[in-house]
Design a protein around this motif. Structure first.
Motif, PDB file in Angstrom:
ATOM      1  N   GLN A   6       0.831  -1.194   0.000  1.00  0.00           N
ATOM      2  CA  GLN A   6       0.000   0.000   0.000  1.00  0.00           C
ATOM      3  C   GLN A   6       0.872   1.252   0.000  1.00  0.00           C
ATOM      4  N   PRO A  12      -3.856   7.740  -6.753  1.00  0.00           N
ATOM      5  CA  PRO A  12      -4.795   7.278  -7.780  1.00  0.00           C
ATOM      6  C   PRO A  12      -4.654   5.774  -8.024  1.00  0.00           C
ATOM      7  N   ASP A  13      -5.659   5.195  -8.638  1.00  0.00           N
ATOM      8  CA  ASP A  13      -5.666   3.757  -8.928  1.00  0.00           C
ATOM      9  C   ASP A  13      -4.446   3.337  -9.735  1.00  0.00           C
ATOM     10  N   GLY A  14      -3.962   2.149  -9.433  1.00  0.00           N
ATOM     11  CA  GLY A  14      -2.891   1.549 -10.209  1.00  0.00           C
ATOM     12  C   GLY A  14      -1.511   1.664  -9.596  1.00  0.00           C
ATOM     13  N   TYR A  16       1.223   1.156  -6.637  1.00  0.00           N
ATOM     14  CA  TYR A  16       1.456   0.318  -5.462  1.00  0.00           C
ATOM     15  C   TYR A  16       2.949   0.088  -5.285  1.00  0.00           C
ATOM     16  N   HIS A  33       0.616  -0.246 -12.706  1.00  0.00           N
ATOM     17  CA  HIS A  33       0.170  -1.340 -13.568  1.00  0.00           C
ATOM     18  C   HIS A  33       1.324  -2.253 -13.966  1.00  0.00           C
ATOM     19  N   GLU A  85       1.530  12.313 -12.695  1.00  0.00           N
ATOM     20  CA  GLU A  85       0.662  11.166 -12.957  1.00  0.00           C
ATOM     21  C   GLU A  85       0.334  10.985 -14.439  1.00  0.00           C
ATOM     22  N   ARG A  89       1.357   7.824 -16.679  1.00  0.00           N
ATOM     23  CA  ARG A  89       0.322   6.971 -17.274  1.00  0.00           C
ATOM     24  C   ARG A  89       0.513   6.836 -18.788  1.00  0.00           C
ATOM     25  N   ASN A 116      -7.132   1.604 -20.029  1.00  0.00           N
ATOM     26  CA  ASN A 116      -7.358   1.461 -18.595  1.00  0.00           C
ATOM     27  C   ASN A 116      -6.210   2.097 -17.799  1.00  0.00           C
ATOM     28  N   GLY A 119      -6.396   6.028 -17.167  1.00  0.00           N
ATOM     29  CA  GLY A 119      -7.272   6.461 -16.073  1.00  0.00           C
ATOM     30  C   GLY A 119      -8.373   7.392 -16.546  1.00  0.00           C
TER      31      GLY A 119
END
Length: 124
Positions: A6, A12-14, A16, A33, A85, A89, A116, A119
């Motif tokens: 985490q 934002p998503d993706g 980690y 990703h 970001e 991406r 995907n 985003g």
């Protein structure tokens, strides 16, 4: 997702954290990703460096920042990733598209969806 993977700040998503390789015992790589966008590297004197990867290739600038601690470096990487970001991406989507076009065998396995990766902000 494990507590180790985490992010320390809401992201934002993706995004980690996970170890960069099988030799790492700490979550030293910030991934988007499945592609590394920043990492933590321990120096021989025990201090930490953050390596930021806005671009790839031989001629890409090497961005290293000294960190006061491991967690401070991770937070710094996360803040940098949030500021960049959209660029990150786009970079990851381009790489995943290249993998899809040149590596993934059509008809076998799940097709990658570069849309995907970009985003919801990319559809604006």
């Amino acid at each position: 997702m494990d507590a180790d993977t985490q992010t320390l700040t809401p992201m934002p998503d993706g995004f980690y954290w996970k170890p960069r390789c099988h030799l790492d015992t700490l979550p030293t790589g910030l991934f988007l990703h499945g592609e590394i966008v920043a990492s933590m590297q321990k120096r021989v004197d025990g201090t930490w460096l953050a390596r930021l990867s806005p671009e790839e290739g031989v001629h890409a600038p090497l961005l290293l920042r000294r960190c006061s601690s491991f967690d401070a470096g991770r937070r710094g990487c996360e803040m940098w990733a949030m500021r960049h970001e959209q660029q990150l991406r786009r970079k990851v989507a381009k790489k995943l598209q290249w993998i899809q076009d040149h590596v993934v065998l059509r008809g076998r396995g799940k097709q990658l969806d570069p849309g995907n990766v970009l985003g919801p902000a990319a559809s604006r």
